[in-house]
Scaffold this motif. Structure first.
Motif, PDB file in Angstrom:
ATOM      1  N   LEU A  24       0.808  -1.221   0.000  1.00 47.90           N
ATOM      2  CA  LEU A  24       0.000   0.000   0.000  1.00 47.90           C
ATOM      3  C   LEU A  24       0.847   1.281   0.000  1.00 47.90           C
ATOM      4  O   LEU A  24       0.555   2.235  -0.728  1.00 47.90           O
ATOM      5  N   HIS A  25       1.927   1.290   0.822  1.00 45.54           N
ATOM      6  CA  HIS A  25       2.686   2.555   0.895  1.00 45.54           C
ATOM      7  C   HIS A  25       3.368   2.891  -0.432  1.00 45.54           C
ATOM      8  O   HIS A  25       3.521   4.046  -0.783  1.00 45.54           O
ATOM      9  N   HIS A 310       9.507   1.885  11.798  1.00 48.83           N
ATOM     10  CA  HIS A 310       8.331   2.687  12.172  1.00 48.83           C
ATOM     11  C   HIS A 310       7.971   3.676  11.058  1.00 48.83           C
ATOM     12  O   HIS A 310       6.793   3.855  10.749  1.00 48.83           O
ATOM     13  N   TYR A 311       9.000   4.291  10.451  1.00 41.09           N
ATOM     14  CA  TYR A 311       8.701   5.203   9.322  1.00 41.09           C
ATOM     15  C   TYR A 311       7.963   4.432   8.225  1.00 41.09           C
ATOM     16  O   TYR A 311       6.994   4.923   7.647  1.00 41.09           O
ATOM     17  N   VAL A 312       8.453   3.223   7.921  1.00 44.41           N
ATOM     18  CA  VAL A 312       7.819   2.438   6.844  1.00 44.41           C
ATOM     19  C   VAL A 312       6.384   2.080   7.229  1.00 44.41           C
ATOM     20  O   VAL A 312       5.449   2.227   6.424  1.00 44.41           O
ATOM     21  N   ALA A 313       6.202   1.668   8.499  1.00 43.58           N
ATOM     22  CA  ALA A 313       4.851   1.309   8.945  1.00 43.58           C
ATOM     23  C   ALA A 313       3.902   2.496   8.815  1.00 43.58           C
ATOM     24  O   ALA A 313       2.729   2.342   8.492  1.00 43.58           O
ATOM     25  N   MET A 314       4.414   3.688   9.050  1.00 42.81           N
ATOM     26  CA  MET A 314       3.550   4.880   9.040  1.00 42.81           C
ATOM     27  C   MET A 314       3.434   5.512   7.649  1.00 42.81           C
ATOM     28  O   MET A 314       2.786   6.548   7.503  1.00 42.81           O
ATOM     29  N   PRO A 316       1.697   5.097   4.811  1.00 42.86           N
ATOM     30  CA  PRO A 316       0.393   5.557   4.299  1.00 42.86           C
ATOM     31  C   PRO A 316      -0.134   6.777   5.062  1.00 42.86           C
ATOM     32  O   PRO A 316      -0.692   7.699   4.456  1.00 42.86           O
ATOM     33  N   ALA A 317       0.038   6.788   6.380  1.00 40.74           N
ATOM     34  CA  ALA A 317      -0.479   7.920   7.172  1.00 40.74           C
ATOM     35  C   ALA A 317       0.327   9.186   6.880  1.00 40.74           C
ATOM     36  O   ALA A 317      -0.239  10.290   6.755  1.00 40.74           O
ATOM     37  N   ILE A 318       1.657   9.036   6.733  1.00 42.12           N
ATOM     38  CA  ILE A 318       2.505  10.199   6.444  1.00 42.12           C
ATOM     39  C   ILE A 318       2.066  10.834   5.118  1.00 42.12           C
ATOM     40  O   ILE A 318       1.881  12.052   5.017  1.00 42.12           O
ATOM     41  N   MET A 319       1.840   9.971   4.111  1.00 45.80           N
ATOM     42  CA  MET A 319       1.492  10.530   2.793  1.00 45.80           C
ATOM     43  C   MET A 319       0.065  11.082   2.778  1.00 45.80           C
ATOM     44  O   MET A 319      -0.220  12.062   2.087  1.00 45.80           O
ATOM     45  N   THR A 320      -0.814  10.477   3.568  1.00 40.13           N
ATOM     46  CA  THR A 320      -2.179  11.018   3.641  1.00 40.13           C
ATOM     47  C   THR A 320      -2.156  12.382   4.333  1.00 40.13           C
ATOM     48  O   THR A 320      -2.822  13.331   3.896  1.00 40.13           O
ATOM     49  N   ALA A 321      -1.385  12.490   5.413  1.00 39.74           N
ATOM     50  CA  ALA A 321      -1.300  13.783   6.118  1.00 39.74           C
ATOM     51  C   ALA A 321      -0.729  14.850   5.186  1.00 39.74           C
ATOM     52  O   ALA A 321      -1.213  15.988   5.141  1.00 39.74           O
ATOM     53  N   GLU A 336      -5.086   2.906  11.695  1.00 33.89           N
ATOM     54  CA  GLU A 336      -4.870   1.665  10.943  1.00 33.89           C
ATOM     55  C   GLU A 336      -3.365   1.320  10.931  1.00 33.89           C
ATOM     56  O   GLU A 336      -2.970   0.192  11.201  1.00 33.89           O
ATOM     57  N   CYS A 337      -2.529   2.315  10.618  1.00 30.56           N
ATOM     58  CA  CYS A 337      -1.087   2.054  10.510  1.00 30.56           C
ATOM     59  C   CYS A 337      -0.500   1.654  11.864  1.00 30.56           C
ATOM     60  O   CYS A 337       0.306   0.730  11.954  1.00 30.56           O
ATOM     61  N   VAL A 338      -0.902   2.370  12.924  1.00 29.67           N
ATOM     62  CA  VAL A 338      -0.300   2.097  14.233  1.00 29.67           C
ATOM     63  C   VAL A 338      -0.741   0.721  14.741  1.00 29.67           C
ATOM     64  O   VAL A 338       0.067  -0.044  15.282  1.00 29.67           O
TER      65      VAL A 338
END
Ligand code: ASP
Length: 484
Positions: A24-25, A310-314, A316-321, A336-338
């Protein structure tokens, strides 16, 4: 419903040539990169068309009138609406379940205190980084007698001034107390409608707490219902997340197209380019230090988690923000990511993250401090240590009350600067138009900075969730054995 398969399920066959088979990311990153490219091309063609027509200032409206732009905007809006649709049910149900799950025990107090301590500490660190850099770099100072905002160009940001005025009419220095007022909403439906998340969180906490005191059959029935709503909301989140690559593409392309077409030919911005560039550089450097140095240090040494993972896990959220500039709209993706990708328990995620998206805004707090001091510098005003201390305190308090929506910190900056204006007047320095002239300039160039500070806002929440989960000896978190 118990099965909450991730959109990125482990058994999904991968094929490097088919983007829809990518993780997804990577799909969202592709959407982001394509969006920047398409947005830049759209802006470029509108700029050349308006240059030929002899009026460079038309470029932004040309972009906005184009069919492609309208389609991109529609794609982005559908994604954004999908996220907004989920936010209210996810905040209320997750907080009710979290508080009811913690029960009457000390666990609630412990988790609450840890969460607030983390949020206050990291926001303060962020503000101090901003304070140090804005004093060191002094982006608002110009050599000689001149002042950056003393000339007519700064005063010519009239349309931005009207927009700022519209957002902040009637706001006074004491309005930073609003955050406390909002904690007790007189009408919970109106609170949801107005996006008063802090009020909703407090009401949900009360509901969760008193649910534990119901008779067993009522307790089970009520919490069973809330849990079902929560699970349904998560399932809708998965669905919306599948559309994230397209939604991010639409949002970014539309934003880049308008921003480039608006700023590239803006002579007023070019006149002030040196100061604005230094200001933006200072904000980005400070945000970068918080994001790439402070956060990984906390992950490494406090949470004992591998920061890269942790950066990789986050991702999708980083790019959505980044593409929405809204931490509230990003909340479902952050949760969802966390939970699914960083392995934090539902108990911790559902308490820490809704609270964080509402009250913990490290990037915003930092930005408020840098912007307020920059505007003073640009008027040739050197603030005393006491005045700067006041800005730090008010930035900390207002960042708690700022809504997680685009350009929300502009309102807080107005509140801060109005109190500085009052102080300067009391010192006999007369009426200095810090708000009327300074804030519109910041507002004109705010969007790219907002995108970056929103990333920092939600990332800090996620680091808080991981740190607290580790301190609670959770074993599922990405890093392996529990800390301590
Ligand atoms: N856009 C930011 C957020 O949603 C708030 C702000 O700093 O304006 O987190």
């Amino acid at each position: 419903m118990h099965a909450t398969a991730t959109p990125n399920g482990p058994d999904r066959p991968r094929n490097p040539l088919l983007p829809w088979r990518w993780a997804l990311h990577w799909q969202i990153l592709l959407g982001l990169v394509l969006g920047i490219g398409v947005g830049a091309l759209l802006a470029q063609s509108a700029l050349s068309a308006s240059a030929q027509a002899g009026d460079k200032t038309q470029a932004a409206s040309r972009v906005q009138d184009g069919t492609l732009y309208l389609v991109l905007q529609l794609l982005g809006d559908l994604f954004l609406n999908g996220l907004k649709l989920i936010v209210i049910p996810i905040i209320t149900t997750s907080i009710i379940l979290a508080v009811a799950g913690l029960g009457r025990s000390d666990a609630f107090r412990r988790l609450g205190l840890k969460t607030l301590a983390y949020y206050m500490a990291t926001s303060l660190i962020a503000i101090l980084i901003g304070l140090a850099l804005v004093n060191l770099i002094a982006p608002g100072h110009v050599p000689g007698e001149a002042t950056l905002f003393g000339d007519t160009q700064a005063a010519s940001f009239t349309s931005e001034a009207a927009a700022v005025e519209g957002r902040t009419t009637g706001k006074t220095a004491s309005d930073f107390l609003d955050v406390f007022r909002k904690m007790v909403p007189p009408n919970v439906v109106a609170a949801a409608n107005e996006g008063n998340f802090i009020g909703l969180i407090i009401v949900s906490m009360l509901v969760g707490y008193f649910a534990t005191r119901l008779m067993p059959e009522k307790h089970d029935m009520f919490l069973g219902f809330v849990e079902a709503v929560y699970d349904i909301t998560l399932a809708i989140t998965h669905l919306v997340l599948r559309l994230a690559p397209i939604g991010v593409f639409g949002l970014i392309a539309a934003t880049v197209a308008v921003q480039v077409a608006k700023l590239a030919p803006d002579d007023r911005v070019h006149e002030l380019a040196w100061g604005i560039g230094k200001f933006a550089g200072t904000v980005l450097l400070a945000l970068g230090l918080h994001f790439f140095v402070v956060m990984p240090l906390i992950l490494c040494f406090v949470a004992r988690v591998n920061p890269i993972r942790h950066y990789v896990a986050m991702g999708p959220a980083i790019m959505t923000a980044f593409s929405t500039s809204s931490s509230s709209s990003t909340l479902p993706v952050t949760m969802e990511c966390v939970e699914e990708r960083a392995g934090v328990s539902r108990k911790t995620t559902s308490f820490v993250l809704p609270l964080g998206a509402t009250v913990n805004m490290d990037g915003t707090a930092l930005f408020e401090c840098v912007a307020a001091i920059f505007i003073c510098q640009a008027f040739g005003i050197d603030l005393s240590v006491g005045q700067q201390f006041m800005i730090v305190v008010v930035a900390l308090l207002t960042s708690v009350g700022v809504a997680g929506v685009p350009s929300a910190s502009i309102v807080a900056i107005v509140v801060i600067l109005r109190s500085v204006e009052e102080q300067l007047k009391a010192q006999g320095m007369g009426d200095i138009p810090l708000v009327a002239v300074g804030v519109p300039v910041i507002f004109a160039v705010d969007r790219p900075l907002d995108m970056c500070r929103t990333v920092v806002n939600i990332f800090s929440d996620s680091v808080g969730a991981v740190t607290i989960a580790r301190s609670e000896k959770e074993t599922g978190v990405l890093a392996g054995p529990p800390a301590g």
